[in-house]
Scaffold this motif. Structure first.
Motif, mmCIF file in Angstrom:
data_model
loop_
_atom_site.group_PDB
_atom_site.id
_atom_site.type_symbol
_atom_site.label_atom_id
_atom_site.label_comp_id
_atom_site.label_asym_id
_atom_site.label_seq_id
_atom_site.Cartn_x
_atom_site.Cartn_y
_atom_site.Cartn_z
ATOM 1 N N ASP A 149 10.930 -1.361 2.859
ATOM 2 C CA ASP A 149 10.758 0.015 3.285
ATOM 3 C C ASP A 149 10.597 0.039 4.793
ATOM 4 N N ARG A 150 10.643 1.221 5.364
ATOM 5 C CA ARG A 150 10.567 1.369 6.798
ATOM 6 C C ARG A 150 9.134 1.304 7.290
ATOM 7 N N PRO A 151 8.932 1.169 8.621
ATOM 8 C CA PRO A 151 7.590 1.060 9.172
ATOM 9 C C PRO A 151 6.720 2.260 8.877
ATOM 10 N N VAL A 152 5.471 2.127 9.215
ATOM 11 C CA VAL A 152 4.409 2.949 8.659
ATOM 12 C C VAL A 152 4.558 4.443 8.892
ATOM 13 N N ASN A 153 5.047 4.874 10.033
ATOM 14 C CA ASN A 153 5.034 6.310 10.264
ATOM 15 C C ASN A 153 6.378 6.946 9.975
ATOM 16 N N TRP A 190 0.818 -1.222 0.000
ATOM 17 C CA TRP A 190 0.000 0.000 0.000
ATOM 18 C C TRP A 190 0.849 1.268 0.000
ATOM 19 N N LYS A 191 2.130 1.157 0.367
ATOM 20 C CA LYS A 191 2.987 2.336 0.369
ATOM 21 C C LYS A 191 3.232 2.871 -1.041
ATOM 22 N N GLU A 193 -8.974 2.746 3.649
ATOM 23 C CA GLU A 193 -9.324 2.527 2.234
ATOM 24 C C GLU A 193 -8.083 2.207 1.417
ATOM 25 N N VAL A 194 -6.986 2.881 1.711
ATOM 26 C CA VAL A 194 -5.742 2.614 0.989
ATOM 27 C C VAL A 194 -5.270 1.187 1.251
ATOM 28 N N ARG A 195 -5.324 0.765 2.497
ATOM 29 C CA ARG A 195 -4.928 -0.604 2.824
ATOM 30 C C ARG A 195 -5.817 -1.620 2.117
ATOM 31 N N ALA A 196 -7.095 -1.308 2.033
ATOM 32 C CA ALA A 196 -8.020 -2.221 1.361
ATOM 33 C C ALA A 196 -7.703 -2.331 -0.126
ATOM 34 N N MET A 197 -7.273 -1.242 -0.739
ATOM 35 C CA MET A 197 -6.896 -1.277 -2.154
ATOM 36 C C MET A 197 -5.786 -2.293 -2.395
ATOM 37 N N ALA A 198 -4.873 -2.382 -1.441
ATOM 38 C CA ALA A 198 -3.692 -3.229 -1.616
ATOM 39 C C ALA A 198 -3.946 -4.684 -1.277
ATOM 40 N N GLY A 199 -5.024 -4.981 -0.583
ATOM 41 C CA GLY A 199 -5.296 -6.352 -0.197
ATOM 42 C C GLY A 199 -4.373 -6.788 0.928
ATOM 43 N N PRO A 200 -4.316 -8.085 1.234
ATOM 44 C CA PRO A 200 -3.462 -8.587 2.320
ATOM 45 C C PRO A 200 -1.993 -8.288 2.050
ATOM 46 N N LEU A 210 -2.477 0.290 -7.844
ATOM 47 C CA LEU A 210 -2.207 1.329 -6.849
ATOM 48 C C LEU A 210 -1.582 2.562 -7.502
ATOM 49 N N MET A 211 -0.694 2.331 -8.453
ATOM 50 C CA MET A 211 -0.071 3.449 -9.132
ATOM 51 C C MET A 211 -1.105 4.260 -9.908
ATOM 52 N N ARG A 212 -1.993 3.571 -10.621
ATOM 53 C CA ARG A 212 -3.023 4.285 -11.401
ATOM 54 C C ARG A 212 -3.947 5.079 -10.493
#
Length: 348
Positions: free
Chosen positions: A342-346, A253-254, A321-328, A302-304
């Protein structure tokens, strides 16, 4: 600046599920003399790793803890923390950092010991713990505001060294005096009270990535100067990609935040040159899909969506919603050998 003239400095720290890093950062901050650091605001972005209990056990009158009901990301954490600092601690200066970024011993005293312009922000020199310059925190100028630097950056793009065209040279870290810049990160950024009055607060809905650059560009547009000061040293104990030229985002999702916020950042920096720049970026981003193997269709989706949201100005979606776009989230074994994380979420 003598001790009697010291201004009121408040630190803002955003954290999420990195208790080990947060402990080190707060130990460093709480070790600072009250005359150097008058207050600390910690925004706990709904951590689940014992952070809340740890913070509840700290006893220092300078410390204010705010726990969010949901993860606001680094951007939301900084906005929330700055608002709390201004409302409750009345600072003359605010210094920003993530939970894995912290001042080196003596850095806060160094900030106070030299004259500071109340109409300017100051960016610290940020290093990895092993002493190397932290590349992700290397400040830059806006090449679109400087024709000579813009031309040099274009020439460097041919050889893949565009970053060196508009980022400050590494020699600036050994210089005796500050250097003017336009864009920098939130790790070790010292903001005067005037910054909030002139440019407001960071846009928390960006969640993460690019929010610091967008905000510092806004400071420059509001008439504030920004200087890189190599005499103030910060440490950033972050994990980055194994190879900065072969990035693979995990969780996936990132991708959305990187490209959506990146386009917003380019639009802010480039002005009318944004559209030619977009034509140069799109092929590069499209080709990056090859590095995602079976996740390639999801990467492209996700890019589109990021492109559509950034270019149309649609309201920023909630993080859920962003997380849902990416799925599990993919399991670690799904990443090919040699692909970095990549580094953790925040983090930034």
């Amino acid at each position: 600046m003598s001790g009697t003239e010291r201004k009121r400095l408040v630190a803002v720290v955003a954290t999420h599920d990195r208790l080990g890093q947060l402990r080190q950062t707060l130990e460093r901050l709480l070790a600072a003399a009250p005359r150097d650091l008058a207050g600390i605001v910690v925004v706990d972005n709904a951590s689940t790793d014992g952070t809340a209990a740890y913070l509840a056990g700290l006893e220092d009158p300078r410390l204010i803890v705010h726990r969010s009901e949901a993860n606001l990301g680094g951007a939301g954490g900084m906005e929330t923390g700055m608002r709390l600092a201004v409302a409750r601690l009345d600072p003359d200066w605010i210094v920003l950092m993530d939970d894995d970024g912290r001042p080196e011993p003596g850095a806060l005293a160094a900030f106070h010991d030299l004259p500071r312009d109340p109409d300017a922000a100051y960016a610290a020199a940020v290093y990895y713990p092993d002493g190397r310059i932290c590349e992700m925190n290397r400040p830059s100028v806006n090449p679109f505001w400087r024709p000579r630097i813009f031309a040099g950056t274009l020439l460097r793009m041919v050889g893949g060294g565009a970053r060196d065209g508009y980022h400050i040279p590494r020699a600036a870290y050994d210089a005796p005096e500050p250097r003017p810049i336009d864009m920098t990160s939130f790790v070790g950024l010292f903001l005067p009270r005037r910054a909030v009055e002139a440019a407001g607060y960071p846009e928390g809905r960006l969640f993460l990535y690019g929010d610091d650059v967008i905000y510092t560009l806004g400071l420059r547009r509001a008439g504030l100067a920004i200087a890189f000061d190599p005499r103030i040293r910060f440490e950033h104990d972050c994990s980055t990609f194994a190879d900065d030229r072969r990035r693979v985002f995990n969780p996936l999702w990132k991708v959305y935040y990187t490209y959506r916020n990146g386009l917003m950042m380019y639009r802010s920096a480039a002005g009318p040159l944004f559209w030619p720049m977009l034509l140069m970026l799109l092929p590069k981003w499209w080709l990056a899909a090859r590095r995602y193997g079976p996740d390639r269709p999801l990467y492209l989706r996700l890019m589109r969506r990021a492109l559509a949201d950034a270019l149309t100005g649609r309201p920023l979606p909630a993080h859920a919603e962003v997380r849902a776009m990416a799925g599990p989230a993919p399991a670690p074994a799904q990443l090919a050998p040699g692909q970095g994380r990549d580094r953790p979420v925040n983090s930034r």
